[in-house]
Design an enzyme around this catalytic site. Structure first.
Site, PDB file in Angstrom:
ATOM      1  N   ARG A 183      72.919 -52.250  -6.571  1.00 35.79           N
ATOM      2  CA  ARG A 183      72.607 -52.366  -8.001  1.00 35.79           C
ATOM      3  C   ARG A 183      73.027 -51.127  -8.789  1.00 35.79           C
ATOM      4  O   ARG A 183      73.138 -51.171 -10.013  1.00 35.79           O
ATOM      5  CB  ARG A 183      71.099 -52.571  -8.197  1.00 35.79           C
ATOM      6  N   TRP A 205      72.201 -46.548 -11.909  1.00 32.13           N
ATOM      7  CA  TRP A 205      73.564 -46.726 -12.432  1.00 32.13           C
ATOM      8  C   TRP A 205      73.493 -46.307 -13.893  1.00 32.13           C
ATOM      9  O   TRP A 205      72.876 -46.982 -14.720  1.00 32.13           O
ATOM     10  CB  TRP A 205      73.998 -48.177 -12.304  1.00 32.13           C
ATOM     11  N   ASN A 217      64.186 -49.544 -15.236  1.00 31.09           N
ATOM     12  CA  ASN A 217      65.475 -50.225 -15.297  1.00 31.09           C
ATOM     13  C   ASN A 217      65.557 -50.864 -16.673  1.00 31.09           C
ATOM     14  O   ASN A 217      64.619 -51.560 -17.075  1.00 31.09           O
ATOM     15  CB  ASN A 217      65.530 -51.301 -14.198  1.00 31.09           C
ATOM     16  N   GLY A 218      66.638 -50.617 -17.408  1.00 32.31           N
ATOM     17  CA  GLY A 218      66.767 -51.211 -18.736  1.00 32.31           C
ATOM     18  C   GLY A 218      67.049 -50.139 -19.770  1.00 32.31           C
ATOM     19  O   GLY A 218      67.411 -49.003 -19.433  1.00 32.31           O
ATOM     20  N   GLU A 266      91.066 -64.576 -10.696  1.00 37.25           N
ATOM     21  CA  GLU A 266      90.130 -64.028  -9.700  1.00 37.25           C
ATOM     22  C   GLU A 266      90.850 -63.042  -8.764  1.00 37.25           C
ATOM     23  O   GLU A 266      90.323 -61.967  -8.457  1.00 37.25           O
ATOM     24  CB  GLU A 266      89.499 -65.187  -8.908  1.00 37.25           C
ATOM     25  N   LYS A 320      89.719 -59.098  -8.540  1.00 45.70           N
ATOM     26  CA  LYS A 320      89.263 -58.495  -7.288  1.00 45.70           C
ATOM     27  C   LYS A 320      90.088 -57.258  -6.956  1.00 45.70           C
ATOM     28  O   LYS A 320      89.577 -56.252  -6.509  1.00 45.70           O
ATOM     29  CB  LYS A 320      89.360 -59.548  -6.184  1.00 45.70           C
ATOM     30  N   LYS A 379      76.467 -54.000  -9.099  1.00 43.14           N
ATOM     31  CA  LYS A 379      76.531 -55.434  -8.811  1.00 43.14           C
ATOM     32  C   LYS A 379      75.813 -56.263  -9.853  1.00 43.14           C
ATOM     33  O   LYS A 379      76.216 -57.359 -10.164  1.00 43.14           O
ATOM     34  CB  LYS A 379      75.949 -55.714  -7.436  1.00 43.14           C
TER      35      LYS A 379
HETATM   36  C1  F6R Z   1      83.532 -59.494  -9.689  1.00 39.31           C
HETATM   37  C2  F6R Z   1      82.101 -59.518  -9.958  1.00 39.31           C
HETATM   38  C3  F6R Z   1      81.633 -59.649 -11.361  1.00 39.31           C
HETATM   39  C4  F6R Z   1      80.488 -60.660 -11.442  1.00 39.31           C
HETATM   40  C5  F6R Z   1      79.908 -60.702 -12.861  1.00 39.31           C
HETATM   41  C6  F6R Z   1      78.802 -61.720 -12.977  1.00 39.31           C
HETATM   42  O1  F6R Z   1      83.796 -59.392  -8.320  1.00 39.31           O
HETATM   43  O2  F6R Z   1      81.314 -59.431  -9.042  1.00 39.31           O
HETATM   44  O3  F6R Z   1      82.671 -60.009 -12.215  1.00 39.31           O
HETATM   45  O4  F6R Z   1      80.976 -61.913 -11.064  1.00 39.31           O
HETATM   46  O5  F6R Z   1      79.420 -59.423 -13.191  1.00 39.31           O
HETATM   47  O6  F6R Z   1      77.745 -61.428 -12.112  1.00 39.31           O
HETATM   48  P1  F6R Z   1      76.653 -62.514 -11.777  1.00 39.31           P
HETATM   49  O7  F6R Z   1      77.313 -63.618 -11.016  1.00 39.31           O
HETATM   50  O8  F6R Z   1      75.620 -61.796 -10.942  1.00 39.31           O
HETATM   51  O9  F6R Z   1      76.090 -63.009 -13.075  1.00 39.31           O
END
Ligand code: F6R
Length: 619
Positions: A30, A79, A105-106, A488, A492, A614
């Site tokens: 996170r 973060w 957090n926030g 995608e 990546k 993440k």
């Molecule tokens: C790319 C990646 C991000 C997430 C995006 C949405 O590899 O991981 O682009 O897909 O931040 O995150 P979620 O799915 O958790 O809403």
């Protein structure tokens, strides 16, 4: 200020430091630019240790300079958004008298005016963070009432913005209090001990019994129990749930990285998302029972998501439109609500989120609900906020995804969208039972085919990605469902190898991007099957010739037996035969392996790429 972070809290009979540190290790995805813990020791003294850098820095520090342990503690991994990662800005932060510790957090949006108020009253600050303002406020209120929960109630009423806050006071050992607004927090129920965490990963090695807390609620945990109230102090019901995966699922095992492990789990991610949702060749989604009338009546579907999840949505659009004949738009969640979208009762807004906490997506869902639309969440994380804020949920069962770059969740999201499309297509009478069954069979065959791609292409791709370690830029081309896969593949690569990469609809090439092609430029091309649409296939082959003629180095992803690509390809990556709509689930696998291979060849940390976290819990 602090945004996307991991939070853990513990009360019970055990020394808490090891519990906090291992919880933070599981939450490090996170945020990982600084970490800290606070513990109330046996003498009733509050000990604090925090360090800039990854969790290992804190671990090493505690190993060389041990701190007294205690059975009440909180921990944080950060973060940063504003205010660089430093020891001073790391959490926990202390109240003025040093007796109360807070993690957060926030973003507290009105922190400047609150700080002015506190400065005016003679309080002093050690950092520039908004969090410290909450700590000092809580300290002030606790001093007035001696009641930590009451202090939280008063402070929560004053804060604007999004926050999860946890606090403990050295005069109240055995008590951790938390509050949340638009930011995640879940409770873990142990025996004689209890936990708080940003998500269940924080405590899953100790208990799989969890409670989801709603918005604007305050929770107090002691070794003996848990109490949850709203911000006004009224008791509220909380939803118990059992975590469906065990701690080992969130461990690296023998893999070199979480990402490598998670790519290897793509077959299971698809299979587990299908599991329990097919009976007698028909899709049955128990979570959606009772919604037939709604699905029959919708006139429009809008998919909202960010990043990789949005690309899954773009793939899903093809299947949803084809199988339900409902028009589908895919919108980046952060663009959606700022353009006054046309939505109403006949609109279904489908959100897609691995974490279920992405603030942009959450805000789009709330906006949609406020404007009368029905909302359905496709999510991978139990107890997360977005599903709780939605009318219906279809969980993807990819298991915990720890690497920052999303891989197995992506294929699971597409799978869930396809199941939804088949379900709605049958309800609306667009698909016959036989047509739906044929698609179901195709979907059920995908896990085995992904396994074949992994078995047959992984070594080959890793080898040529090593040769490409000096590459400055890579382009990805695709058409139809291959287009989102090109996006995608590019995302990546940027994300984990820091190489410039762009994905294009192959048809756009002549409208501009072809100017980028110069001798040696690597271009990946996702080639559609020639069996169903010879025309589309021919057009992509023409696109390959166009870039080849200008010196591009072409790497094609094409189905087995497609010989038309051979004269023009420098590398051919094969995928098994599949119906066109299902090809994305196969074609993406070589691209995930490639991104990982290139980042590894460059010696980078594939699990924790720079500047990213993440779970993006700020807008
Ligand atoms: C790319 C990646 C991000 C997430 C995006 C949405 O590899 O991981 O682009 O897909 O931040 O995150 P979620 O799915 O958790 O809403």
């Amino acid at each position: 200020m602090v945004a996307m972070c991991g939070i853990v809290g513990y009360v019970g009979p055990r020394p808490s430091q090891a519990i906090l540190i291992s919880g933070l290790a599981r939450l490090e995805y996170r945020g990982y630019d600084s970490a800290g813990i606070a513990v109330i020791d046996a003498d009733g003294h509050l000990g604090l240790r925090k360090r800039a850098g990854k969790l290992q820095v804190l671990r090493d520090d505690l190993a060389t300079h041990p701190m007294a342990d205690g059975t009440t503690g909180i921990g944080h991994t950060r973060w940063a958004t504003h205010g660089g990662p430093s020891d001073a800005n790391a959490h926990p932060h202390l109240a003025d008298d040093g007796k109360l510790a807070v993690i957060h957090n926030g973003i507290i949006e009105n922190f400047a005016e609150l700080k002015d108020e506190l400065l005016g009253q003679g309080f002093t600050f050690r950092s520039e963070t908004d969090t410290e303002v909450a700590a000092v406020l809580l300290g002030r209120e606790f001093a007035a009432s001696g009641d930590l929960v009451a202090a939280f109630r008063t402070v929560a009423a004053r804060l604007e913005g999004a926050f999860t806050l946890l606090a403990m006071h050295q005069e109240r050992p055995g008590l951790v209090v938390g509050a949340r607004r638009n930011s995640p927090l879940v409770i873990g129920l142990g025996e004689g001990e209890n936990f708080l965490g940003s998500d269940v990963a924080a405590f899953v090695e100790h208990t799989r019994n969890a409670l989801a807390i709603g918005q604007d609620q305050i929770v107090a945990i002691t070794p003996a129990g848990v109490s949850v109230t709203d911000f006004a102090g009224n008791a509220v019901d909380v939803e118990p749930f059992e975590v469906v995966w065990d701690a080992s699922a969130a461990e690296k095992g023998g893999w070199s990285s979480f990402m490598a492990k998670e790519v290897s789990e793509e077959p299971e991610a698809v299979a587990n998302t299908i599991r329990g949702r097919v009976h007698d060749d028909a899709v049955v989604i128990p979570e959606l029972s009772g919604m037939d009338e709604l699905f029959a009546g919708i006139h429009r579907i809008i998919i909202v998501a960010c990043g990789t999840a949005a690309y899954a949505g773009m793939v899903g659009k093809y299947a949803l439109e084809q199988w339900t004949r409902v028009p589908v738009d895919v919108e980046l969640a952060h663009e959606f609500r700022y353009r006054d979208p046309v939505i109403g009762e006949d609109t279904l807004v489908v959100s897609i989120s691995q974490s279920g906490e992405t603030m942009d997506t959450l805000m789009a869902v709330k906006y949609a609900r406020e404007h009368g639309a029905k909302t359905l969440s496709i999510c991978n994380t139990q107890g997360a906020t977005i599903p709780r804020e939605s009318d219906a949920i279809v969980y993807t069962h990819a298991g915990p995804e720890v690497a920052v770059a999303s891989t197995k969740a992506f294929v699971a999201q597409i799978t869930a969208l396809y199941l939804l499309a088949l379900h709605v297509g049958r309800i609306r009478g667009v698909l016959s039972a036989a047509e739906s069954a044929a698609h179901v069979h195709e979907l059920q065959g995908i896990p085995g085919k992904i396994s074949r791609v992994l078995a047959e292409e992984q070594a080959h791709i890793e080898q040529f990605s090593h040769w490409m370690a000096d590459t400055q830029s890579v382009l990805f081309l695709g058409r139809h469902v291959g287009y989102p896969i090109a996006l995608e593949g590019a995302l990546k690569l940027k994300e984990i190898s820091y190489i410039h990469a762009e994905g294009f609809a192959a048809g756009e090439l002549k409208h501009g991007p072809i100017a980028l092609i110069e001798p040696g430029q690597p271009v990946f091309v996702i080639v559609p099957s020639p069996r169903e649409s010879a025309e589309l296939h021919r057009k992509v082959i023409s696109n390959i010739q166009e870039v080849r003629a200008r010196g591009a180095r072409v790497i094609v992803v094409a189905e087995e037996g497609d010989a038309a690509v051979l004269p023009f390809a420098d590398e051919v990556l094969r995928i098994p035969l599949a119906a066109p709509l299902f090809e994305p689930l196969l074609a993406v696998v070589p691209l995930h392996i490639f991104a990982m291979g290139l980042a590894t060849a460059k010696g980078l940390d594939v699990d924790q790429p720079r500047n990213l976290a993440k779970s993006v819990t700020v807008e």
